[in-house]
Design a protein around this motif. Structure first.
Motif, PDB file in Angstrom:
ATOM      1  N   PRO A 191       0.838  -1.207   0.000  1.00 33.18           N
ATOM      2  CA  PRO A 191       0.000   0.000   0.000  1.00 33.18           C
ATOM      3  C   PRO A 191       0.871   1.254   0.000  1.00 33.18           C
ATOM      4  O   PRO A 191       2.006   1.248   0.471  1.00 33.18           O
ATOM      5  N   VAL A 192       0.317   2.324  -0.540  1.00 37.64           N
ATOM      6  CA  VAL A 192       1.005   3.616  -0.578  1.00 37.64           C
ATOM      7  C   VAL A 192       0.322   4.541   0.419  1.00 37.64           C
ATOM      8  O   VAL A 192      -0.875   4.824   0.299  1.00 37.64           O
ATOM      9  N   PHE A 193       1.086   5.016   1.414  1.00 34.36           N
ATOM     10  CA  PHE A 193       0.574   5.953   2.406  1.00 34.36           C
ATOM     11  C   PHE A 193       1.257   7.298   2.179  1.00 34.36           C
ATOM     12  O   PHE A 193       2.458   7.445   2.396  1.00 34.36           O
ATOM     13  N   MET A 194       0.491   8.273   1.736  1.00 37.07           N
ATOM     14  CA  MET A 194       1.002   9.609   1.470  1.00 37.07           C
ATOM     15  C   MET A 194       0.661  10.519   2.646  1.00 37.07           C
ATOM     16  O   MET A 194      -0.468  10.520   3.131  1.00 37.07           O
ATOM     17  N   LYS A 252      -4.037   8.663   1.480  1.00 33.99           N
ATOM     18  CA  LYS A 252      -3.456   9.953   1.855  1.00 33.99           C
ATOM     19  C   LYS A 252      -4.064  10.426   3.162  1.00 33.99           C
ATOM     20  O   LYS A 252      -5.281  10.375   3.351  1.00 33.99           O
ATOM     21  N   ASN A 253      -3.191  10.890   4.083  1.00 33.25           N
ATOM     22  CA  ASN A 253      -3.694  11.380   5.362  1.00 33.25           C
ATOM     23  C   ASN A 253      -2.624  12.231   6.027  1.00 33.25           C
ATOM     24  O   ASN A 253      -1.539  11.738   6.330  1.00 33.25           O
ATOM     25  N   VAL A 254      -2.931  13.500   6.271  1.00 34.07           N
ATOM     26  CA  VAL A 254      -1.930  14.380   6.888  1.00 34.07           C
ATOM     27  C   VAL A 254      -1.743  14.074   8.370  1.00 34.07           C
ATOM     28  O   VAL A 254      -0.817  14.602   8.998  1.00 34.07           O
ATOM     29  N   PHE A 255      -2.599  13.238   8.956  1.00 35.44           N
ATOM     30  CA  PHE A 255      -2.469  12.866  10.366  1.00 35.44           C
ATOM     31  C   PHE A 255      -1.720  11.552  10.564  1.00 35.44           C
ATOM     32  O   PHE A 255      -1.794  10.937  11.632  1.00 35.44           O
ATOM     33  N   THR A 256      -0.986  11.112   9.566  1.00 33.84           N
ATOM     34  CA  THR A 256      -0.278   9.832   9.655  1.00 33.84           C
ATOM     35  C   THR A 256       0.890   9.889  10.636  1.00 33.84           C
ATOM     36  O   THR A 256       1.231   8.876  11.253  1.00 33.84           O
ATOM     37  N   PHE A 312       5.846   4.698   2.062  1.00 30.93           N
ATOM     38  CA  PHE A 312       5.443   5.935   2.726  1.00 30.93           C
ATOM     39  C   PHE A 312       6.007   7.108   1.934  1.00 30.93           C
ATOM     40  O   PHE A 312       7.219   7.242   1.785  1.00 30.93           O
ATOM     41  N   LEU A 313       5.111   7.925   1.407  1.00 27.30           N
ATOM     42  CA  LEU A 313       5.485   9.046   0.551  1.00 27.30           C
ATOM     43  C   LEU A 313       5.241  10.338   1.323  1.00 27.30           C
ATOM     44  O   LEU A 313       4.104  10.686   1.648  1.00 27.30           O
TER      45      LEU A 313
END
Length: 213
Positions: free
Chosen positions: A34-37, A186-190, A206-207
C-alpha cells in the motif's frame, strides 16, 4: 455531536456484522504494497493524491463516503442504487449526494475541495474508535487531548486494537473496490501513527511531501 456519532457508529457496526455473514471472504483480502502519502497540511497532498488516483487501473483510492461507511454490504447497496439510477432514473438519485456535498462541504471549496464521491483522507476510519486528532476541532483543551492521539506512544494492546479495526476496514474497501489493485492512501495525520502503520504493513511505501514554507 454524540448522538450523530453513535448513530453512524452503530449503523456501521451492524453493517460490518452483515459483512461477516454475507462476505466473510473479505478477511482473506491481501493489502500488498500500500502507498501511504502524508505531510504537513497545505503541502500539496490533495493535489498529488487526486492526480495519482486518476490511474484507476493501478490504484484503489478510498472516497469520502467509503470512509463514513467502511462496509462491503453498504458499498454493494450503493452500487446497486447507482445501477438502478443510471438505467431507470436518469441520474435522479445522484442529486442526493450532490446536494449533501454542497450543503456540508461547500465552504471548503477554496481550501480543500470536498465531496462524498471524491478521493479523500481516511481519517474517518479513526473517528469510530475515537483515536483521531480531528476531535480537537470539536472539544476544548486541545493541548491536553493532543497527547492522547499519538498512537505510536500507546500500549501495545491499544495499538493492536486500533490497527486491527483499521486493517479490517481497508480489507473491506479493497475487497469491494479493487481486490487486485494497490491501495493509494493519503492522510496528513499519519505522523503520530507512522511506526504503528509500518509494523502492520511492513511492505508499505510511505510518501512524504516537503513544501518550503
Amino acid at each position: 455531536i454524540l448522538p450523530t456519532w453513535l448513530g453512524f457508529a452503530n449503523l456501521v457496526r451492524v453493517a460490518q456484522a452483515v459483512d461477516e455473514k454475507l462476505y466473510p471472504e473479505y478477511r482473506d483480502q491481501p493489502i500488498d504494497r500500500p502507498v501511504f502519502m502524508f505531510a504537513n497540511a497545505r503541502s500539496g497532498t490533495t493535489m498529488l493524491h487526486r492526480l495519482m488516483a486518476l490511474d484507476e487501473e493501478r490504484f484503489a483510492t478510498i472516497k469520502l463516503y467509503q470512509t463514513i461507511f467502511p462496509t462491503v454490504s453498504i458499498e454493494k447497496l450503493f452500487g446497486k442504487a447507482r445501477e438502478v439510477d443510471s438505467k431507470y432514473l436518469g441520474g435522479t438519485l445522484q442529486a442526493i449526494p450532490d446536494f449533501l456535498s454542497r450543503t456540508f462541504f461547500g465552504g471548503w471549496k477554496d481550501v480543500h475541495p470536498m465531496g462524498l464521491d471524491k478521493p479523500e483522507e481516511d481519517e474517518c476510519l479513526f473517528v469510530y474508535p475515537l483515536h483521531t486528532p480531528t476531535l480537537t476541532l470539536l472539544l476544548p483543551f486541545s493541548e491536553e487531548l493532543g497527547e492522547d492521539f499519538f498512537l505510536d506512544r500507546k500500549p501495545r494492546a491499544v495499538r493492536d486494537a486500533v490497527m486491527g479495526y483499521y486493517e479490517s476496514c481497508l480489507k473491506r474497501f479493497m475487497y469491494a473496490n479493487g481486490p487486485t489493485k494497490r491501495l493509494l492512501n493519503k492522510n496528513v495525520f499519519t505522523g503520530p501513527r507512522l511506526m504503528t502503520l509500518h509494523e502492520r504493513f511492513p511492505d508499505a511505501v510511505f510518501l512524504y511531501l516537503v513544501r518550503h514554507p
